[in-house]
Design an enzyme around this catalytic site. Structure first.
Site, PDB file in Angstrom:
ATOM      1  N   HIS A   1       0.846  -1.179   0.000  1.00  0.00           N
ATOM      2  CA  HIS A   1       0.000   0.000   0.000  1.00  0.00           C
ATOM      3  C   HIS A   1       0.887   1.236   0.000  1.00  0.00           C
ATOM      4  CE1 HIS A   1      -3.957  -1.883   1.027  1.00  0.00           C
ATOM      5  NE2 HIS A   1      -3.129  -2.874   1.320  1.00  0.00           N
ATOM      6  N   THR A   2       0.542   2.182  -0.868  1.00  0.00           N
ATOM      7  CA  THR A   2       1.304   3.434  -0.856  1.00  0.00           C
ATOM      8  C   THR A   2       0.814   4.266   0.316  1.00  0.00           C
ATOM      9  OG1 THR A   2       1.311   3.340  -3.255  1.00  0.00           O
ATOM     10  CG2 THR A   2       2.013   5.387  -2.247  1.00  0.00           C
ATOM     11  N   THR A   3       1.503   4.161   1.440  1.00  0.00           N
ATOM     12  CA  THR A   3       1.048   4.918   2.604  1.00  0.00           C
ATOM     13  C   THR A   3       1.811   6.226   2.752  1.00  0.00           C
ATOM     14  OG1 THR A   3       2.566   3.593   3.882  1.00  0.00           O
ATOM     15  CG2 THR A   3       0.249   2.986   3.973  1.00  0.00           C
TER      16      THR A   3
ATOM     17  N   ASN B   1      -5.702   2.233  -0.538  1.00  0.00           N
ATOM     18  CA  ASN B   1      -4.422   2.103  -1.238  1.00  0.00           C
ATOM     19  C   ASN B   1      -4.385   3.154  -2.329  1.00  0.00           C
ATOM     20  OD1 ASN B   1      -2.062   1.285  -2.423  1.00  0.00           O
ATOM     21  ND2 ASN B   1      -2.931  -0.498  -3.446  1.00  0.00           N
TER      22      ASN B   1
END
Lengths: 236, 214
Positions: free
Chosen positions: A13-15, A117
């Site tokens: 996930h692009t956190t 995400n």
């Protein structure tokens, strides 16, 4: 870390963004839309990649650029390029319009937001179709809006006042470009993640025109800058 | 996480994310700094002067939280002034360094300050003292500090020579600071130089368009 096929359910996930692009400013003018972005990609606070040409042409009459995570931007460029190709399947000679790209990106961003995400981007799509200008903004959540002027990132704080005062939607191309240059001068002075080399691109009836990067001139040799309070303490 | 923790984490102190350096050359000492004070991503001051006056031949370069370094500098300036009045002659650079050290060591848990004290005195000539975060004092021939310094260690290690001339030192400092500003987002603007010798101090302002490398 070993990738085991049994754990293939694991997804990244692009956190938080790693490599980020700077602010984008786009203005409509009489006869088209002009977009400006700087040529810097930052790695945290480091100015890592200094001559990145970000403005992407996704179709004959649409350009796309975004600020935020650069890998997400590159991925979206690929996704948008697929749309025109897949439209060929219908074999009816209809090409997606700029609004179609904007709408697609908005739906894609919203879908990703719902899965927690996100595409860590604020997107700008600009185009000219059937005699009409198009300028759309899609943010990280999938919020979609069309407007005559859009700004992303820090530009939203600093540049809207400049745009309000010096731009109108029926100005000439050169006037609009000059307003964008002025905005980037302010950004370079006040945004740590900005660079003074920018790239402009515009879309009009003839199609898309992406220009070479140029440096904006900023002024630093004010006498007040040279002589600061500290210096008055010197007794010599 | 309670409310106070959340508030504290949102508040980014104004810091001198910065590039500072000082070099001893044959005949004196050259100090250089960029001019950007940043508060998170915002440039709070684009023409800051990070070279602070302590005494006629003693200066300090500040990095870390701006509020912390400013108040310590004010106190040290006062103490050195009083001391020099009583002494009746130029104070030692080591004295100023020691006064800084007392503050930084005593309050090491609550301060975020890293300082370079550089100056000339009649007892030992030009000297540079680096005071990193914990309050230690290290005397050096050249020193770099601030967030931008991480980008120029290689450059400085390769290009530093002992007993440079003033011209060589000026080229070394201005190129080093320029290289740091080129890569560090928290450093930028113009370069300020200060030349300290026995006879005089000279300030120089390198305009953005004259910065050696950009």
């Amino acid at each position: 870390m070993i990738f085991n096929s049994e754990f293939s359910g694991q997804q990244q996930h692009t956190t938080q963004p790693i490599v980020t692009g700077g602010s984008v400013i786009a203005l409509a003018y009489k006869g088209g839309v002009v977009v400006g972005a700087d040529t810097l990609c930052s790695y945290g606070s480091m100015a890592d990649f200094k001559n990145v040409e970000k403005i992407a042409q996704v179709s004959k009459n649409t350009i796309y650029v975004s600020s935020g995570e650069f890998s997400d931007f590159q991925q979206v460029v690929r996704e948008l390029a697929k749309i025109d190709r897949s439209a060929l399947q219908y074999d009816d000679g209809v090409h997606p319009s700029p609004r179609d790209y904007g709408n697609y990106l908005a739906r894609l961003s919203y879908k990703r937001r719902c899965k927690i995400n996100p595409l860590y981007l604020q997107n700008v799509i600009a185009g000219f179709h059937n005699g009409e200008r198009y300028l759309g903004l899609v943010d990280i959540y999938g919020t979609y809006l069309e407007s005559n002027f859009v700004t992303t990132g820090f530009a939203s704080y600093f540049c809207k006042a400049i745009i309000s005062n010096y731009w109108n939607e029926n100005c000439t191309l050169d006037q609009a470009k000059q307003v964008i240059r002025e905005c980037f001068k302010v950004l370079f002075c006040r945004d740590c993640r900005a660079h003074d080399v920018i790239q402009l691109a515009y879309v009009d009836e003839q199609g898309t025109h992406i220009e070479q990067p140029e440096r904006v001139e900023t002024k630093w040799d004010f006498s007040g800058f040279k002589n600061r309070a500290n210096e008055k303490l010197h007794t010599q | 996480m309670n409310f106070t923790d959340i508030l504290a984490s949102k508040f980014e102190p104004e810091t001198t994310g910065t590039t500072i350096m000082a070099v001893i050359y044959d005949g004196g000492l050259l100090i250089g700094a960029d001019s950007r004070t940043s508060s998170g991503q915002f440039v709070a001051d684009r023409c800051a002067d990070k070279i602070d006056y302590i005494h006629d031949r003693i200066f300090c370069l500040r990095s870390g939280a701006a509020a912390d370094t400013q108040i310590i500098t004010k106190h040290v300036r006062y103490y050195v002034d009083a001391h020099a009045q009583e002494l009746g002659r130029l104070p030692a650079v080591a004295t100023a360094a020691n006064l800084f050290r007392n503050f930084l060591y005593e309050y090491k848990d609550s301060m975020s300050a890293s300082i370079i004290v550089a100056g000339w005195d009649p007892y030992k000539g030009p000297q540079i003292f680096t005071l990193p975060l914990g309050g230690s004092v290290i005397e050096q021939k050249w020193s770099i500090g601030g967030s931008g310094s991480t980008f120029i260690w290689g450059f400085c290690d390769s290009n530093y020579k002992e007993n440079m001339t003033h011209q060589e030192a000026r080229a070394f400092v201005s190129h080093a600071v320029a290289h740091a500003m080129f890569r560090d987002g928290s450093s930028g603007g113009i370069i300020r130089l200060l030349n300290v010798t026995k006879d005089k101090i000279e300030r120089e302002f390198i305009d953005y368009k004259d910065v050696p490398f950009k």
